[in-house]
Design a protein around this motif. Structure first.
Motif, short mmCIF file in Angstrom:
data_model
loop_
_atom_site.label_atom_id
_atom_site.label_comp_id
_atom_site.label_asym_id
_atom_site.label_seq_id
_atom_site.Cartn_x
_atom_site.Cartn_y
_atom_site.Cartn_z
N ALA A 81 11.42 -4.75 -3.13
CA ALA A 81 12.12 -4.70 -1.85
C ALA A 81 12.94 -5.96 -1.64
CB ALA A 81 11.11 -4.51 -0.72
N LEU A 85 -0.07 -4.06 -6.86
CA LEU A 85 0.77 -3.01 -6.29
C LEU A 85 1.63 -3.56 -5.18
CD1 LEU A 85 0.97 0.14 -6.48
CD2 LEU A 85 -0.53 0.20 -4.51
N LEU A 87 5.73 -4.03 -5.24
CA LEU A 87 6.55 -3.32 -4.25
C LEU A 87 7.38 -4.31 -3.45
CD1 LEU A 87 4.07 -0.63 -2.97
CD2 LEU A 87 6.14 -0.23 -4.25
N ASN A 88 6.75 -5.40 -3.01
CA ASN A 88 7.49 -6.36 -2.20
C ASN A 88 8.59 -7.06 -2.98
OD1 ASN A 88 6.65 -6.98 0.74
ND2 ASN A 88 4.77 -6.40 -0.31
N THR A 108 5.51 8.78 4.03
CA THR A 108 6.94 8.56 3.80
C THR A 108 7.75 9.77 4.23
OG1 THR A 108 6.23 7.36 1.85
CG2 THR A 108 8.57 7.79 2.06
N VAL A 117 5.75 1.48 2.41
CA VAL A 117 4.71 1.87 1.46
C VAL A 117 3.77 0.70 1.18
CG1 VAL A 117 4.34 2.45 -0.96
CG2 VAL A 117 5.99 3.73 0.36
N ALA A 118 4.36 -0.49 1.01
CA ALA A 118 3.52 -1.66 0.74
C ALA A 118 2.60 -1.95 1.92
CB ALA A 118 4.40 -2.88 0.46
N ILE A 161 10.16 1.11 0.76
CA ILE A 161 9.25 0.35 -0.09
C ILE A 161 8.36 -0.56 0.76
CG2 ILE A 161 9.13 -1.38 -1.90
CD1 ILE A 161 11.68 -0.24 -3.03
#
Lengths: 536, 716
Positions: free
Chosen positions: A520, A512, A516-517, A299, A441-442, A438
């Protein structure tokens, strides 16, 4: 016939087929998630320990692990029993045909012991030996003594581990000196003085370590004084050191509350503990930590890169060939398969850049590579290249949601383009940037293929962040949740025993990624609503 | 009114220019990254194109008449046997050390060396044929390295009346030498068993070669090539196979691995022969597997000890060839005349030649990737032991003499096989689902499906592949009949359900909410699936004799692997459906509502409006969606790695596994030595994958642009 043709023209059949296709697609995703959740969630729930008496007289003690049709006898089934006791029996799973079973009981006295080595142990407790003497299981104070023994040995094991850590830290100056001596010899310099220093340091280490090792031996001796005598299903007795036990579970005498407490404690151990038994048992904390650290490093690289590119495309670019080339390059980058990034990461980052860094700064330790082999830094950079398009697209959406009126207002007040961007546009676009981060990251949490080439391992000897300077070791290899699933699921020596661990990891990774999704998606929906309302 | 602070203004303007520069640079960085990625990967696999070269390293003179020579593996010393019966160790600077061979009477008549350079056969002045072992072994003293010579006789035969020495071979402890006779050849050997063994060929042998185990001998007489098997106890070797030769042979040699025999002839052509199974069991025939044309009679054929390269020594030049790629690599530059012996260094990083005038020439060779060429990567190749050219990927083997088989075709076919099965499964479902959501479903349904499909897109492919391989593959294997039958029964049941639904009176139908209709569809499909699975056992017993896999193997001849293309199709489909669905749904929703409304106003049903208006108007987007889905399926790695058998088979059957380019890279690249042939070929594979996805994406954009121009008038 005309009725049929009319009916076909009307399109009810086609509508129904299209609806069936939609349901099929939805069923796939729902079914996948439901299967993962139900299978994974159930593994840690305590099961009863069954005692099966077979027709040939032998006794099988263990948990029922699965059923299927008996291939040798139609209409009958066979049961997979987890019998544990790998150190005694060699295998910890066996098939028992229903036709062979004479009697089935759930004995109240049967216990399941979770151990540090060799997996589970199933048996009947007989007695506890401690420095104060032996207590039989029939004694009313047995449980108290056992709890005390478990607590005491746990404390002793923790002290042992602390001692070992201190002893290994003592070795560090010796290791550094040894490297310097080798470097001097290779460069042809006179190493006599360094050699003498090395010998003195080694002697110092030995004198300092001696009392530690003596204390270690004493602790081990004290821990070995506690042992639990167990009887196995076939009647033989085994003495197990209490220090090797992680949990004592009286599986058939637990209330629902106790089972729930054990279930939760198993989950906590799974998420916070270290792996054991070649990753088939224990926790996945190093994998979670490795994934998190790698994603953090990624990131730090991808967000500035992506935001700058999105800013260029949205605010600074004109309608020329250069901009079209940049957009084409971005579209292509988005379509490149992830393994190509992995190959590039290996060839460029690891071998070329890492090899160069090794030759310049770490030539003492060559030919053992430091940065010239896979590591968390190279993996993070490779994934950054992979996820740039995701961040750019989301940031662009965020930038486009800024009302033109606000932009024009800032320019009207005399702001330069940069001042507009920094003070007006970027704050407005922050949700979009966050969405992009996000999503990146996912994506990175789930990508495995490029990591397999750039530095993920089955078992990392140390975390990339620890207490030895320089504290952040970017050259270390790391563990990753997605790779853990692939490795334990397909390259494990004992796939049946690994199933709970691997399914639980799948659940953690899926959870996880889904969380995260969803975050987002909600952010993006909020952004789009603002865009629609501001486009008045 | 206060004046504007000019310093702040100037600073703000400077910052603005700096920011513009940085941000533009950042935008350019993307272009640079993609370009650099492409260029770097290209540069990493360019060395595959070079055939290598040799550089002359000068020569040193010696004061005796050389016969034969051998070199150590570090290329520091050339051990030259002179006619004076003395072994001279000639170093690079010209200095030499002499060692006498005890019991050898000078002057030596002739000598020859085996292919490893460790055995020397000679005939001395008295006519006695002897074999000596010459070993130059490195020895380390501290950090320095020296060379130790171990020289001892292995075979000493009494003087016998025979023709020239043809070949010598052996391993530690045993050695054999082939000598020509008027009726063929004679094999003198050490160790147990009779010596000499006669090889009867009815005409004198002009060339010969032996395997190092001394079990097989190849002889070339005036017009024939013969293969003999030397048994343990027989005094006469048995003739296994013979083949006529086109030209008079002059030299024989065995390529590393001792499967292929090279025959050089007076016309300058080198042919490669191998013994293969004949038409009858137990019978072997000699089969010519390669031809290397050239000019100038072949004097000697010297194989490399490293791989399938060999040196062909002619009168005035020496050329390097490679067996697998069937090509001439290059010629040794500045080759002297009157060369008596030449050979490749043990590590194939150099070559040396010894002339009759007493000069020892050296070359350094750089041949990075001789075993790979365009034809071996993309066309069928006849490998050693094969009777026909085939496309095979087998990158590593058990021994160092293994012939690396690097054909990219099985990988490319595997990639497209998986991708096409995935598209076969996912494209109809995704396109039909997108059609339903955009044309037939109520608004509220879209709110539910959009996040679910995004969730599907977000599922890590590791998870999908894991479930496919460990849960669904065994399930499908147990119920393959039901699964395949469902593909037929479910659509039929749905159509039947639609017919029944249409038969209901209109008042009943209108009272049903749209979501209710969808649940009826679901009920029909679920009923069909349940019925199919319930009847599966009966149907299997009826049609396939109770076991589908056995029926498949016996009647159709196809084996069923648990992890096969059907499983991969489902698993990849899960990854590809969201991609196609999202793009197709976007395409449908971009069709102006006014067009649909107009169609409906003219009396069309929803389906007619969709068929005549929505689908044509959205067709550019639909095509692009399918192409991009194909690109995604081609590039997917983890699902394929886990759900296929990962076997590089070249088969279109849906019941076999496959190996795709991406899975091959993931599995083999971490273990490929950096800079080696396999490494560069895998980088080339990655480049190919990039090119394929780039091509697919470009085609998608181009065709959708053209379709948009054609149909875009509708959507204008």
């Amino acid at each position: 016939m005309t009725g049929l043709r009319h009916w076909l023209k009307e399109g009810a059949a086609q509508r129904w087929l299209a609806g069936a296709a939609l349901l099929a697609a939805l069923a796939l995703v729902v079914g996948l998630v439901v299967v993962v959740v139900t299978v994974s969630a159930g593994f840690f729930w305590p099961r009863p320990v069954l005692e099966l008496q077979l027709r040939d007289g032998s006794v099988v003690l263990g948990e029922e692990w699965g059923r299927e049709d008996d291939p040798t006898e139609a209409g009958s089934q066979r049961v997979r029993m987890k019998v544990g006791n790998r150190d005694v029996l060699g295998l910890d799973f066996r098939w028992v045909r229903e036709a062979e079973v004479a009697a089935r009981r759930t004995p109240a006295a049967a216990w399941l012991l979770e151990r540090r080595e060799y997996g589970n142990f199933y048996g009947f407790p007989q007695a506890l030996r401690s420095p104060t003497g032996s207590v039989a299981v029939t004694d009313p104070s047995f449980q108290v003594h056992l709890d005390h023994a478990l607590a005491e040995t746990r404390r002793l094991v923790q002290e042992e581990e602390a001692l070992l850590r201190r002893a290994s830290r003592l070795h560090e100056p010796v290791a550094r000196l040894r490297l310097r001596v080798a470097a001097a010899e290779r460069a042809g310099r006179d190493a006599a003085a360094l050699q003498a220093e090395l010998e003195a340091a080694t002697r110092r280490e030995q004198t300092a370590a001696a009392p530690l090792l003596a204390e270690l031996a004493e602790l081990r001796g004290r821990a070995a004084a506690f042992s639990l005598l167990m009887r196995t299903a076939d009647g033989s007795e085994r003495e197990l050191a209490v220090s090797s036990l992680l949990r004592v579970v009286p599986a058939n005498r637990m209330t629902t509350g106790a089972k729930l407490a054990l279930y939760l404690s198993r989950w906590v151990e799974f998420v916070s503990g270290e792996p054991r038994e070649s990753n088939t048992e224990g926790g996945i904390f190093p994998a979670i930590f490795g994934t998190a650290l790698m994603v953090l490093l990624m990131t730090l690289v991808v967000v500035p890169f992506g935001v700058v590119t999105a800013l260029y495309l949205n605010e600074y670019a004109g309608e020329n060939a250069f901009t079209n080339a940049v957009r084409l390059a971005l579209a292509n980058l988005a379509g490149v398969p992830s393994i190509v990034f992995g190959a590039f990461g290996l060839a460029f980052f690891v071998y070329t850049v890492g090899g160069g860094v090794d030759r310049l700064f770490f030539s003492d330790t060559l030919p053992t590579p430091t940065f010239g082999t896979g590591g968390i830094l190279w993996a993070a950079l490779t994934l950054a290249l992979l996820t740039v398009p995701v961040v750019v697209v989301a940031t662009e959406e965020g930038l486009q949601s800024v009302p033109q009126a606000v932009r024009d207002g800032a320019r009207a007040l005399g702001a330069t383009r940069w001042q507009t961007v920094r003070r007006v546009v970027l704050p407005y676009a922050t949700p979009g940037i966050l969405t992009g981060t996000i999503l990146a990251v996912a994506r990175a949490a789930g990508e495995v293929a490029p990591l397999m080439l750039t530095g993920v391992v089955k078992l990392a000897p140390a975390l990339a962040v620890d207490t030895t300077p320089p504290f952040l070791h970017l050259e270390r290899k790391f563990m990753h949740l997605g790779f853990h699933i692939y490795d334990v699921g397909f390259q494990s020596p004992n796939i049946e025993a690994a199933k709970p661990s691997v399914y639980a990891t799948v659940l953690v990774l899926l959870g996880l990624v889904v969380v995260l999704n969803l975050a987002a998606i909600t952010l993006r929906n909020r952004l789009r609503r603002r865009l629609r309302s501001s486009a008045v | 009114m206060s004046p504007l602070p000019t310093r702040r203004l100037a600073r703000a303007r400077r910052l603005d220019r700096l920011a513009a520069l940085c941000i533009t640079g950042g935008g350019a960085l993307i272009l640079l990254s993609v370009g650099f990625l492409l260029v770097f990967l290209l540069v990493e696999c360019l060395p595959l194109l070079s055939t290598g070269k040799g550089t002359p390293e000068g020569s040193v003179g010696v004061a005796f008449v050389p016969l034969v020579a051998s070199e150590d593996e570090y290329r520091e010393t050339v051990a030259v046997l002179g006619r004076d019966g003395i072994l001279h160790l000639v170093r690079r600077d010209g200095s030499s050390e002499a060692r006498t061979l005890e019991g050898v009477a000078p002057p030596l008549e002739e000598a020859t060396v085996d292919s490893s350079g460790r055995l020397v056969a000679l005939r001395d002045g008295r006519g006695s044929v002897q074999v000596w072992s010459v070993r130059l072994r490195p020895s380390w003293k501290g950090q320095g390295r020296g060379l130790e010579l171990s020289l001892k006789p292995v075979l000493v035969a009494p003087p016998l009346k025979a023709g020239p020495i043809l070949a010598v071979a052996g391993s530690d402890g045993s050695a054999g030498v082939l000598v020509a006779t008027p009726t063929g050849a004679l094999l003198l050997r050490t160790g147990s068993g009779p010596s000499p063994v006669a090889l009867d060929a009815l005409s004198p042998a002009v060339a010969g070669t032996l395997t190092s185990s001394l079990a097989e001998a190849w002889l070339a007489s005036e017009g024939e090539l013969l293969l003999f098997e030397v048994g343990g106890e027989a005094e006469v070797a048995s003739l296994v196979a013979r083949a006529p030769l086109a030209h008079r042979p002059t030299a024989l040699g065995l390529v590393l691995g001792e499967v292929t025999c090279l025959v050089g002839d007076g016309a300058g052509v080198v042919t490669a022969w191998q013994a293969v199974e004949g038409p009858m069991a137990g019978l072997r025939i000699l089969d010519r597997s390669a031809t290397f044309p050239g000019q100038g009679a072949i004097r000697r054929l010297l194989p490399s000890q490293r791989d399938k390269t060999f040196l062909a020594l002619r009168a005035d030049r020496a050329e390097l060839f490679h067996l697998t790629t069937r090509r001439r690599l290059f010629e040794l530059p500045a080759f002297p005349s009157r060369v008596v012996w030449a050979s490749l260094s043990p590590r194939r990083d150099g070559a040396f030649a010894v002339t009759a005038t007493g000069q020892v020439h050296r070359w350094s060779l750089a041949i990075p990737h001789p075993e790979v060429s365009f034809s071996t990567l993309f066309l069928p190749v006849r490998y050693e032991g094969f009777t026909t050219p085939e496309l095979v990927w087998q990158s590593t083997g058990g021994s160092s003499s293994f012939e690396t088989k690097l054909s990219l075709v099985p990988l490319i076919v595997g990639t497209f096989k998986g991708a096409l099965y995935a598209l076969l499964f996912s494209a109809p479902i995704a396109l039909a689902a997108a059609l339903y959501v955009s044309q037939f479903a109520p608004r509220r349904l879209r709110l539910v499906t959009k996040p679910m499909v995004e969730l599907m897109a977000a599922l890590p492919s590791v998870v999908v592949g894991f479930l496919a391989a460990l849960l669904f593959a065994p399930l499908i294997q147990r119920h393959i009949v039901a699964v395949l039958a469902s593909l037929v029964t479910v659509p039929l049941a749905v159509v039947a359900g639609a017919a029944l639904f249409s038969a209901l009176p209109r008042t009943v139908r209108r009272r049903l909410p749209p979501a209710g209709e969808l649940s009826l569809v679901g009920a029909a499909a679920a009923a069909a699936v349940t019925l199919t699975f319930a009847l599966e056992r009966a149907v299997t017993r009826l049609c396939f004799g109770g076991d589908f896999q056995a029926w498949l193997a016996n009647s159709v001849g196809v084996t069923y692997d648990q992890r096969n293309a059907v499983v991969v199709g489902f698993a990849l489909g899960v990854a590809v459906i969201p991609v196609i669905f999202t793009l197709a749904e976007d395409a449908f929703s971009n069709v102006p509502a006014s067009l649909i409304s107009a169609s409906l106003a003219l009396g069309a049903t929803r389906w007619q409006a969709a068929r005549t208006v929505a689908i044509p108007a959205a067709s550019p987007g639909l095509f692009a969606a399918v192409m991009i889905g194909l690109g995604r399926a081609v590039g997917e790695t983890m699902i394929v790695l886990m759900a296929t058998g990962n076997t590089p088979l070249l088969s279109l059957s849906p019941f076999n596994g496959m190996r795709t380019m991406s899975a091959c890279i993931a599995v083999e690249l971490p273990e490929a030595p950096y800079g080696g042939t396999l490494y560069r070929v895998l980088i080339l594979t990655a480049l190919l994958l990039f090119a394929v996805t780039f091509a697919i994406n470009t085609v998608a954009v181009m065709v959708s642009n053209r379709l948009r121009r054609r149909f875009g008038r509708l959507a204008a």
